[in-house]
Structure formats: C-alpha cells, structure tokens
Design a protein around this motif. Structure first.
Motif, PDB file in Angstrom:
ATOM      1  N   ILE A   1       0.840  -1.203   0.000  1.00  9.48           N
ATOM      2  CA  ILE A   1       0.000   0.000   0.000  1.00  9.48           C
ATOM      3  C   ILE A   1       0.871   1.247   0.000  1.00  9.48           C
ATOM      4  CG2 ILE A   1      -0.316   0.397   2.492  1.00  9.48           C
ATOM      5  CD1 ILE A   1      -3.124   0.496  -0.064  1.00  9.48           C
TER       6      ILE A   1
ATOM      7  N   SER B   1       0.880   3.567  -3.319  1.00 14.55           N
ATOM      8  CA  SER B   1       0.367   4.926  -3.142  1.00 14.55           C
ATOM      9  C   SER B   1       1.441   5.956  -3.469  1.00 14.55           C
ATOM     10  CB  SER B   1      -0.157   5.129  -1.722  1.00 14.55           C
ATOM     11  OG  SER B   1       0.872   4.944  -0.762  1.00 14.55           O
ATOM     12  N   ARG B   2       2.692   5.681  -3.092  1.00 15.16           N
ATOM     13  CA  ARG B   2       3.785   6.626  -3.375  1.00 15.16           C
ATOM     14  C   ARG B   2       4.024   6.739  -4.880  1.00 15.16           C
ATOM     15  NH1 ARG B   2       8.982   7.870  -1.175  1.00 15.16           N
ATOM     16  NH2 ARG B   2       9.822   9.570  -2.452  1.00 15.16           N
TER      17      ARG B   2
ATOM     18  N   MET C   1       0.003   7.275  -6.779  1.00 16.25           N
ATOM     19  CA  MET C   1      -0.793   8.410  -6.311  1.00 16.25           C
ATOM     20  C   MET C   1       0.023   9.657  -5.986  1.00 16.25           C
ATOM     21  SD  MET C   1      -3.593   6.879  -6.657  1.00 16.25           S
ATOM     22  CE  MET C   1      -4.162   5.197  -6.802  1.00 16.25           C
TER      23      MET C   1
ATOM     24  N   MET D   1      -0.336  12.315  -1.669  1.00 19.14           N
ATOM     25  CA  MET D   1      -1.277  11.298  -1.185  1.00 19.14           C
ATOM     26  C   MET D   1      -0.579  10.320  -0.258  1.00 19.14           C
ATOM     27  SD  MET D   1      -4.265  10.174  -0.911  1.00 19.14           S
ATOM     28  CE  MET D   1      -5.055  11.344  -2.016  1.00 19.14           C
ATOM     29  N   ARG D   2       0.652   9.970  -0.559  1.00 23.45           N
ATOM     30  CA  ARG D   2       1.385   9.044   0.297  1.00 23.45           C
ATOM     31  C   ARG D   2       1.484   9.584   1.723  1.00 23.45           C
ATOM     32  NH1 ARG D   2       2.874   6.720   3.780  1.00 23.45           N
ATOM     33  NH2 ARG D   2       4.696   5.372   4.077  1.00 23.45           N
TER      34      ARG D   2
ATOM     35  N   PHE E   1      -1.395   8.665   3.809  1.00 28.42           N
ATOM     36  CA  PHE E   1      -1.575   7.248   4.089  1.00 28.42           C
ATOM     37  C   PHE E   1      -0.665   6.832   5.244  1.00 28.42           C
ATOM     38  CE2 PHE E   1      -3.777   4.905   0.502  1.00 28.42           C
ATOM     39  CZ  PHE E   1      -4.400   6.034   0.003  1.00 28.42           C
TER      40      PHE E   1
ATOM     41  N   TYR F   1      -7.816  -1.174   3.556  1.00 30.61           N
ATOM     42  CA  TYR F   1      -7.900  -1.951   2.324  1.00 30.61           C
ATOM     43  C   TYR F   1      -8.154  -3.426   2.623  1.00 30.61           C
ATOM     44  CZ  TYR F   1      -7.115   1.482  -1.327  1.00 30.61           C
ATOM     45  OH  TYR F   1      -7.283   2.517  -2.211  1.00 30.61           O
TER      46      TYR F   1
ATOM     47  N   TYR G   1      -9.128  10.739  -0.740  1.00 35.47           N
ATOM     48  CA  TYR G   1      -8.871  11.127  -2.132  1.00 35.47           C
ATOM     49  C   TYR G   1      -9.571  12.447  -2.465  1.00 35.47           C
ATOM     50  CZ  TYR G   1      -6.796   6.591  -3.319  1.00 35.47           C
ATOM     51  OH  TYR G   1      -5.981   5.483  -3.400  1.00 35.47           O
TER      52      TYR G   1
ATOM     53  N   ASP H   1       1.099  12.517 -11.194  1.00 33.64           N
ATOM     54  CA  ASP H   1       0.633  11.265 -10.594  1.00 33.64           C
ATOM     55  C   ASP H   1      -0.695  10.876 -11.230  1.00 33.64           C
ATOM     56  OD1 ASP H   1      -1.373  12.824  -9.255  1.00 33.64           O
ATOM     57  OD2 ASP H   1       0.080  13.288  -7.688  1.00 33.64           O
TER      58      ASP H   1
ATOM     59  N   LEU I   1      -5.911   1.250  -6.956  1.00 36.24           N
ATOM     60  CA  LEU I   1      -4.959   0.926  -5.901  1.00 36.24           C
ATOM     61  C   LEU I   1      -5.256  -0.437  -5.290  1.00 36.24           C
ATOM     62  CD1 LEU I   1      -2.485   2.033  -4.498  1.00 36.24           C
ATOM     63  CD2 LEU I   1      -3.959   3.022  -2.753  1.00 36.24           C
TER      64      LEU I   1
ATOM     65  N   GLN J   1      -2.989  -3.566  -4.787  1.00 35.76           N
ATOM     66  CA  GLN J   1      -2.584  -3.777  -3.403  1.00 35.76           C
ATOM     67  C   GLN J   1      -2.803  -5.200  -2.931  1.00 35.76           C
ATOM     68  OE1 GLN J   1      -4.432  -4.355  -0.409  1.00 35.76           O
ATOM     69  NE2 GLN J   1      -2.666  -4.092   0.935  1.00 35.76           N
TER      70      GLN J   1
END
Length: 524
Positions: A197, A201-202, A205, A209-210, A213, A221, A257, A275, A305, A309
């Motif tokens: 994840i 995400s890094r 996204m 965004m990272r 998280f 998730y 988001y 991204d 994602l 994931q």
C-alpha cells in the motif's frame, strides 16, 4: 379468484396439521424440490452434467469454498472438463483448462457480462459509476484513462520511489526496526499489505497522497478486501460487522482522495504528469463528451490501488514464504542482483527500471509465484444470451453463470509437470504454451487476443488486468530490495503455510512468519 381460493384452502390444510407435521413439511419441501429439480435437470440433454447436492440453495458451496481446486479436480474426474454446480442458489457452469479460458474470456459482450456478475459485489467496495457499476464501454475508457500512469516513463520514475518506501519500512516498522536490530521475525501477512500500500500509493498516487496514508490504510484496504467473499457474492448488504467495516473503509479512503482532489481543483494545481490523480483529473472525459465526476475519480482510484494492493501483497507474501524454504535460491537471486548492480558500484540506490529487465531470475520467481498462487481462484461471468458450449450439444441458459479457473490449470500436472514444486527455473526454457501473438484493442490499448494458454495470472480478454507491467515493476523492486538487504528462513519445523480460500484472493493461512537476518550489504 380461483387462485385466492386455492391459497386459502392450502393454508387451512396446513394449519390443520400438527406442529411436528408443519415443521417437517416446511423443512422437507425445499429438500424434495431440490431433488426433483436435479432429477429434471439431469433429463435435459442440452445441459452440462450437474454435480449432485443434497442441501437446497447451499449446493456445493462448502467443498468449493474450502478447496476450490480439489473440488474442480474431483468433479473433472467424474464429469469431464465441463460441468455445473450450485453455489448459494446460483448455477455455475465450469469449463476447465485452456479451452475453457477461450470459451469464457473471449465470449462476445452480448453473450456474457462481467458487470452483471460482479457489480453488486464491487459497487459497495469501489463506489458508484466505476469498474463494474457502469456500462462496459465506460469501463474500457476508464482503463484507458488509468493507463496514462502506466507507461515506461512512469515505471522509470517509480522504481526509486518504491525502493525508498521499502527501506523506510525496514527502518521504522515494528516487524523490522532495522535501525536498531540485526535480526528478527516478521509476519508477512502484516508486512506485505503495508509495504504494497505504501509503495503503490507513493508511486501511483504521488508524494502528497502518500503522506496522507499510514499503516491504518493497509487495514482499511484489508477491510475492503473482506467485501470479496462468497457470502458477499450472494448478499452484498447484510447487518454484519464485516459489512460495516467495508462501508466505513470505503468512505474513509474515498474522503481522503476527495480531500486532495478538491484542494487541487481549488488551487488549479494540476499536472497530468505528476501522478495518477492529476492524470485522471486532466484525462477523464469519455468519447461522448461526458466527464467523470470527482467522486467517480476518487472511486476509480480506490479500484486501481486495490487492484494492485491485494494481489501484490499476496504475491510478495507467497514468494517470501517459498524462498524461506529455499536458501540456495535466495543466494542465486542475491548473486543476480549483485551482478547487475556490480558495474554501477554494487549500490542498491542505483537500482533502476532497466536493471530489473536484466534480472531474469527475479522475473521468473514472480512468474512462478503467480503460477502457484494466482490471486483470484475463480473468474465469473453472467450469461446474457443462450451460450452454446463449443463442439457439444450443451447450452448454458440465460441467468446462469459461467466460471473459469486459470489457477486450476496453473497448478495441474496436465499443463505443468510437478505443479506443486516451487521452481522459477522452469521458466528458463518454458514459455506460456498455447499463446497467440494476435492482439485486440478494447479501447484501452492492444492486449493479447489469445487466452488459450494454461497460464493466465492476469486474466484475459477485455477484462485483462491493465496493471501487469506495474505489478512486475513493484514486485521486482520489492524482491530485489529484500534479497539485497536480508536473508530469511523458517523457524525449525515450519514450512510454507496452506492457502486460505475464505476470500476471493488466495492468501497464506496465518501464522505466516519468516526469521530474517541482515546481510553484509544491508544499507541500514
């Protein structure tokens, strides 16, 4: 009026019975109906053989849910590659092997529907207006929108970000804490969902965004993933804790988001190359001129994602567990990684996308893991028009479901010798037999038209996973970073755990722990 009189008469006769008789009648009627229905079904020469069951509605749900591949093989030995079984009130027609893959995955859109099979299952997880909660033509365009972030240029930028996330996890997580420890024990069913994840995400996204998280998002998730169980397939909404957790997770992730999307809308800070979020905000207008709403973009981001994931988390957990049994293979991998990095000074910080392309054993280890542990053990479609099984007299009626299981073929000795032996070297000379070089574009780019191979870990046809190349980049970077920094094994007496089939994703049964030790080349 006659029907009303008949109903009153039946009710009066029922109430005239004793309580014991009433109970026996209520309980017995479904069983009698179930037997009569199956006997009638068996007289139909245009129906595939039906697996007999004694329990109404439940059907073969228990053996299928506990060990699907063993269930398929036992049915094949009795009925052949084509048969049907009852799953929680639904009739599932199974076609095993490469011919089955071709039959279902390349069927015409008018004949079978993934949307009708899955939307009640996926909409509560992803949200409205995306994936299967929209016409297929919309889904194909959504895949095209997402592919803007899945280019070679993007992958080149992703590798250092993924590597950095893994090293930071090694340094700061409770399972490793490698800034202060030389060895330890890690539960891969905790570490790999979190690592995947964070890395996904890094890379996909972006940095902003990272930062939003944390480890709790891996759990969120996981709560979403629990929305993909056989019971959800039949009952998408029940007043049960797992449903409440699913819905709360969807709302939490969606709002996260939306927070960033709204911020970028307000400031006008949108760079399509930054991204996937910005890419979708800039490139999400359908061919008919309709634009995706920001909420739909947030929902699609959940799906994208999650698609990476849970499958990458399972795959990386499995290859760590298999390699724990094979120290010699670990050393082979270490040697390969070092031989590629050697001309650059042997430093992990120099690992690049191009380097991963020069590591065939790393790639084949991932490939072998996907062979033995295809993330989804079953793929469904709902039949929309009477569907003739090729070269037979069988017809699958409207309303039934068809099912294929590439994971069954991938672990069957008819297609792969010694199928339960984890051996990445089988891919040194063995290709995906039965493939087809022809391609077709369903609207999101050219994909292989042929699905007659026994090896289809990413599915096939119009619903083929678009994240295959990203998966190899992410998983390759994870594996290379592990073997560069650690060696690992099982505690005495432990072995690779069995498969947990409770979810639609094939996960290791816990405990799934490895004992790790730093290598001399460890960067921490």
């Amino acid at each position: 009026m006659a029907l009303a009189d008949l109903a009153v008469s039946i009710y009066q006769q029922f109430t005239a019975l004793s309580l014991v008789q009433q109970i026996l009648l209520v309980i017995g009627t479904p069983f009698v109906y179930n037997i009569v229905w199956q006997l009638y079904y068996s007289t139909r020469k245009d129906r595939v053989p039906l697996v007999w069951n004694w329990v109404p509605w439940l059907g073969s749900a228990v053996p299928y849910g506990m060990q699907p591949y063993e269930f398929f093989e036992s049915c094949r030995s009795k009925y052949g590659d084509v048969f049907a079984f009852v799953l929680l009130g639904k009739v599932m027609t199974v076609y095993l092997g490469p011919k089955g893959h071709e039959f279902v995955l390349n069927s015409k859109l008018a004949e079978v529907s993934a949307e009708e099979a899955y939307k009640h299952l996926t909409t509560p997880v992803f949200g409205k207006g995306v994936i299967y909660d929209c016409p297929n033509v919309r889904l194909m365009e959504q895949k095209k929108f997402a592919k803007y972030a899945l280019t070679k240029e993007s992958f080149i930028n992703y590798v250092p970000k993924i590597r950095a996330e893994i090293l930071d996890y090694f340094k700061t997580s409770e399972e490793f804490d490698m800034a202060n420890r030389e060895s330890g024990v890690a539960n891969v069913m905790k570490t790999q969902p979190e690592i995947t994840i964070f890395t996904a995400s890094r890379s996909l996204m972006g940095d902003q965004m990272r930062k939003l998280f944390d480890a709790s998002f891996a759990q969120l998730y996981s709560d979403l993933d629990k929305g993909f169980t056989p019971i959800n397939f039949v009952f998408p909404n029940l007043p049960l804790p797992q449903y409440y957790k699913r819905d709360a997770a969807q709302q939490k992730i969606s709002s996260t988001y939306m927070k960033l999307i709204n911020q970028r809308r307000e400031t006008g800070d949108i760079d399509p190359k930054r991204d996937l979020i910005d890419s979708l905000m800039a490139h999400s207008t359908y061919k008919d001129g309709v634009k995706m709403t920001d909420q739909e973009i947030a929902n699609l981001l959940i799906g994208v994602l999650m698609g990476g994931q849970h499958t990458s988390a399972a795959t990386s957990a499995w290859f760590l567990l298999h390699l724990a049994e094979k120290p010699d293979l670990q050393e082979e991998l270490y040697t390969e990684v070092m031989s590629v990095l050697g001309p650059k000074g042997g430093k992990l910080e120099d690992l690049s996308y191009e380097d991963l392309q020069k590591m065939p054993l790393v790639t084949n280890t991932i490939k072998e893991t996907l062979r033995m542990h295809m993330p989804l053990h079953s793929i469904f479609r709902k039949v929309m028009k009477p569907l003739v099984v090729p070269n037979t007299k069988y017809v699958v009626p409207v309303g039934h479901h068809v099912l294929v299981s590439p994971g069954y073929a991938q672990t069957n000795e008819r297609y792969f010798p010694d199928p339960f032996r984890f051996d990445p070297h089988r891919w040194d000379t063995e290709g995906a037999a039965g493939g087809d070089d022809a391609t077709v574009d369903y609207g999101f780019g050219a994909v292989s038209k042929g699905v007659s191979s026994p090896y289809l870990p990413f599915g096939g046809g119009r619903h083929r996973c678009i994240g295959e190349q990203f998966a190899y980049v992410q998983l390759g970077t994870i594996l290379a970073t592990y073997v560069y920094n650690l060696s690992w094994s099982f505690k005495a007496g432990e072995k690779v755990p069995d498969v947990d089939y409770q979810s639609m994703v094939t996960l290791p049964l816990e405990p799934a722990e490895i004992s790790w030790v730093k290598r001399e080349t460890c960067v921490l």
